[in-house]
Write a protein that holds these residues in place. Structure first.
Motif, PDB file in Angstrom:
ATOM      1  N   ILE A  25     -14.053   0.657  -9.383  1.00  0.00           N
ATOM      2  CA  ILE A  25     -13.261  -0.390  -8.510  1.00  0.00           C
ATOM      3  C   ILE A  25     -12.116  -0.814  -9.305  1.00  0.00           C
ATOM      4  N   ASN A  26     -12.100  -1.149 -10.598  1.00  0.00           N
ATOM      5  CA  ASN A  26     -10.996  -1.711 -11.202  1.00  0.00           C
ATOM      6  C   ASN A  26      -9.968  -0.606 -11.300  1.00  0.00           C
ATOM      7  N   ASN A  27     -10.229   0.630 -11.348  1.00  0.00           N
ATOM      8  CA  ASN A  27      -8.962   1.637 -11.211  1.00  0.00           C
ATOM      9  C   ASN A  27      -8.688   1.794  -9.776  1.00  0.00           C
ATOM     10  N   PHE A  28      -9.670   1.828  -8.950  1.00  0.00           N
ATOM     11  CA  PHE A  28      -9.154   2.186  -7.640  1.00  0.00           C
ATOM     12  C   PHE A  28      -8.508   1.154  -6.903  1.00  0.00           C
ATOM     13  N   ARG A  29      -8.513  -0.320  -7.198  1.00  0.00           N
ATOM     14  CA  ARG A  29      -7.998  -1.348  -6.696  1.00  0.00           C
ATOM     15  C   ARG A  29      -6.346  -1.265  -7.107  1.00  0.00           C
ATOM     16  N   LYS A  30      -6.101  -0.700  -8.103  1.00  0.00           N
ATOM     17  CA  LYS A  30      -4.652  -0.290  -8.596  1.00  0.00           C
ATOM     18  C   LYS A  30      -4.126   0.714  -8.088  1.00  0.00           C
ATOM     19  N   ASN A  31      -4.886   1.860  -7.247  1.00  0.00           N
ATOM     20  CA  ASN A  31      -4.169   2.944  -7.118  1.00  0.00           C
ATOM     21  C   ASN A  31      -3.465   2.681  -5.731  1.00  0.00           C
ATOM     22  N   LYS A  32      -2.211   3.008  -5.839  1.00  0.00           N
ATOM     23  CA  LYS A  32      -1.077   2.730  -4.813  1.00  0.00           C
ATOM     24  C   LYS A  32      -1.363   3.794  -3.674  1.00  0.00           C
ATOM     25  N   ALA A  33      -2.082   4.810  -3.626  1.00  0.00           N
ATOM     26  CA  ALA A  33      -2.175   5.768  -2.931  1.00  0.00           C
ATOM     27  C   ALA A  33      -3.351   5.440  -1.826  1.00  0.00           C
ATOM     28  N   VAL A  34      -4.097   4.586  -1.852  1.00  0.00           N
ATOM     29  CA  VAL A  34      -5.302   4.199  -1.348  1.00  0.00           C
ATOM     30  C   VAL A  34      -5.234   2.760  -0.820  1.00  0.00           C
ATOM     31  N   ASN A  35      -4.307   1.856  -1.407  1.00  0.00           N
ATOM     32  CA  ASN A  35      -4.340   0.496  -1.155  1.00  0.00           C
ATOM     33  C   ASN A  35      -3.373  -0.083   0.015  1.00  0.00           C
ATOM     34  N   MET A  36      -3.172   0.868   0.818  1.00  0.00           N
ATOM     35  CA  MET A  36      -2.228   0.493   2.109  1.00  0.00           C
ATOM     36  C   MET A  36      -0.855   0.037   1.618  1.00  0.00           C
ATOM     37  N   ASP A  37      -0.243   0.419   0.698  1.00  0.00           N
ATOM     38  CA  ASP A  37       1.398   0.021   0.265  1.00  0.00           C
ATOM     39  C   ASP A  37       2.250   0.194   1.396  1.00  0.00           C
ATOM     40  N   PRO A  38       2.163   1.800   1.948  1.00  0.00           N
ATOM     41  CA  PRO A  38       3.165   1.930   2.871  1.00  0.00           C
ATOM     42  C   PRO A  38       2.987   0.999   4.118  1.00  0.00           C
ATOM     43  N   LEU A  39       1.754   0.448   4.435  1.00  0.00           N
ATOM     44  CA  LEU A  39       1.669  -0.427   5.498  1.00  0.00           C
ATOM     45  C   LEU A  39       2.136  -1.942   5.082  1.00  0.00           C
ATOM     46  N   LYS A  40       2.120  -2.255   4.081  1.00  0.00           N
ATOM     47  CA  LYS A  40       2.647  -3.558   3.526  1.00  0.00           C
ATOM     48  C   LYS A  40       4.426  -3.497   3.582  1.00  0.00           C
ATOM     49  N   ALA A  41       4.820  -2.283   3.486  1.00  0.00           N
ATOM     50  CA  ALA A  41       6.321  -2.157   3.349  1.00  0.00           C
ATOM     51  C   ALA A  41       7.046  -2.287   4.670  1.00  0.00           C
ATOM     52  N   ILE A  42       6.051  -1.799   5.874  1.00  0.00           N
ATOM     53  CA  ILE A  42       6.634  -2.128   7.203  1.00  0.00           C
ATOM     54  C   ILE A  42       6.127  -3.144   7.497  1.00  0.00           C
ATOM     55  N   GLY A  43       5.624  -4.205   7.054  1.00  0.00           N
ATOM     56  CA  GLY A  43       5.408  -5.640   7.514  1.00  0.00           C
ATOM     57  C   GLY A  43       4.066  -5.774   8.221  1.00  0.00           C
ATOM     58  N   LEU A  44       3.280  -4.603   7.884  1.00  0.00           N
ATOM     59  CA  LEU A  44       1.870  -4.603   8.994  1.00  0.00           C
ATOM     60  C   LEU A  44       0.965  -5.582   8.316  1.00  0.00           C
ATOM     61  N   LEU A  45       1.221  -6.064   6.997  1.00  0.00           N
ATOM     62  CA  LEU A  45       0.119  -6.679   6.380  1.00  0.00           C
ATOM     63  C   LEU A  45       0.460  -8.096   5.913  1.00  0.00           C
ATOM     64  N   GLN A  46      -0.252  -9.059   6.380  1.00  0.00           N
ATOM     65  CA  GLN A  46       0.137 -10.397   6.308  1.00  0.00           C
ATOM     66  C   GLN A  46       0.245 -10.808   5.043  1.00  0.00           C
TER      67      GLN A  46
END
Length: 345
Positions: free
Chosen positions: A275-296
């Motif tokens: 979990i400590n590594n998984f949390r930092k994994n940009k491929a799984v933590n919804m970064d693309p959705l953050k970039a388009i403003g979908l995450l608050q």
């Protein structure tokens, strides 16, 4: 709608709908309930539901089916890597949402919210293309993907293609105890603009317990999975067991998918999934959705604690007692038992 779709669809009552729209600001039209079990979804289900039910599966599809917040993302990455011979290079370069599409996410992208996101991303064609892709029904997206396909869904079996298991698809179902699910789902509903939950946890639990929440009723969902656990094309997992011993889960999934791992490969994959590594994994933590403003902003991250028992963060003693009674009552209907102590005997 297709004549093959056997279930009725009705709108929730006007009073309930009004309150729901005030509390869940991502939906702007209203909510529907499907079939005798009254599966709960945003209004778009009325126009798209039959197409999900009639979706053409392929025998070499691999599906991860869960009630939301049951370790879905964790399981997807585990499954994808094992099925693709531990191709970490691709796994880190291509977001999981592209490698493992979410079948019904389009139901939650209301046209008004989509337009708001597009306006916000004006002048950025890459972001606008992602918004268009996210709002495209999964059955259309997946029809264009070459095999083998990897498919994520939170639909219960009764709303999925009826031939899913018989066609030869490999299906991994993951169940997690309802208290931890509800707390994790509460935070996700605050995080995603497509949900936009504005209330507190006590009110949220009320919706969850009364099955006035997407993908509920919870118990019917997990029991449908549990009843199919002996099917040769199905692997039933408990999140609690995954969390306790991820190595054993990796071996179980590898065996189910007809793959074998060396001790070194097992150790490497287990470390990758920690979990400590998984949390930092940009491929799984919804970064693309953050970039388009979908995450608050200001809410907990998509990949949260990954712990058993984190429900204690939100439950008051009074609410815990109420939840325990609800769990005990529903446990009478099934021989399913979670591998954690949920209620006092």
């Amino acid at each position: 709608m297709s004549a093959r779709f056997p279930l009725s669809i009705k709108s929730v009552s006007p009073d309930v709908n009004k309150q729901l729209l005030e509390d869940f600001t991502g939906e702007r039209t209203g909510f529907v309930q499907v079939g005798d079990d009254e599966w709960f979804f945003p209004s778009k289900y009325a126009s798209q539901g039959a197409n999900f039910y009639n979706f053409k599966v392929r025998k070499d599809d691999t599906w991860v089916v869960t009630f939301p917040r049951s370790g879905t993302t964790w399981t997807q990455e585990l499954v994808w890597l094992i099925a693709n011979d531990l191709d970490y290079d691709t796994a880190t370069k291509i977001p999981l949402v592209d490698r493992f599409p979410f079948l019904e996410f389009s139901l939650f992208v209301h046209d008004d919210v989509k337009q708001e996101l597009l306006n916000q991303s004006e002048g950025d064609p890459e972001k606008q293309a992602l918004i268009e892709q996210l709002s495209k029904p999964g059955y259309e997206v997946l029809n264009e993907i070459t095999s083998p396909r990897f498919i994520k869904t939170h639909f219960p079996f009764s709303l999925l293609p009826p031939n899913l298991l018989e066609e030869g698809c490999k299906v991994i179902y993951v169940a997690r105890n309802p208290k931890d699910v509800a707390v994790s789902f509460y935070h996700l509903n605050r995080l995603f603009r497509t949900q936009g939950y504005k209330g507190d946890f006590k009110k949220y639990w009320d919706y969850f317990e009364k099955s006035l929440h997407p993908w509920t009723p919870y118990w019917t969902h997990v029991i449908e999975g549990w009843k199919r656990r002996e099917h040769p094309n199905m692997l039933f997992l408990f999140y609690e067991e995954m969390n306790k011993d991820i190595s054993a889960t990796v071996e179980k999934v590898a065996d189910f998918l007809g793959k074998s791992l060396t001790d070194e490969q097992l150790s490497q994959l287990t470390s990758y999934l920690h979990i400590n590594n998984f949390r930092k994994n940009k491929a799984v933590n919804m970064d693309p959705l953050k970039a388009i403003g979908l995450l608050q902003n200001g809410e907990q991250d998509f990949i949260r604690k990954g712990q058993n028992g984190s429900w204690t963060d939100e439950f008051t003693p009074e609410l815990e007692k109420r939840a325990d009674e609800w769990i005990k009552e529903n446990m009478k209907k099934t021989d399913l038992r979670f591998p954690v102590h949920l209620v006092e005997e």
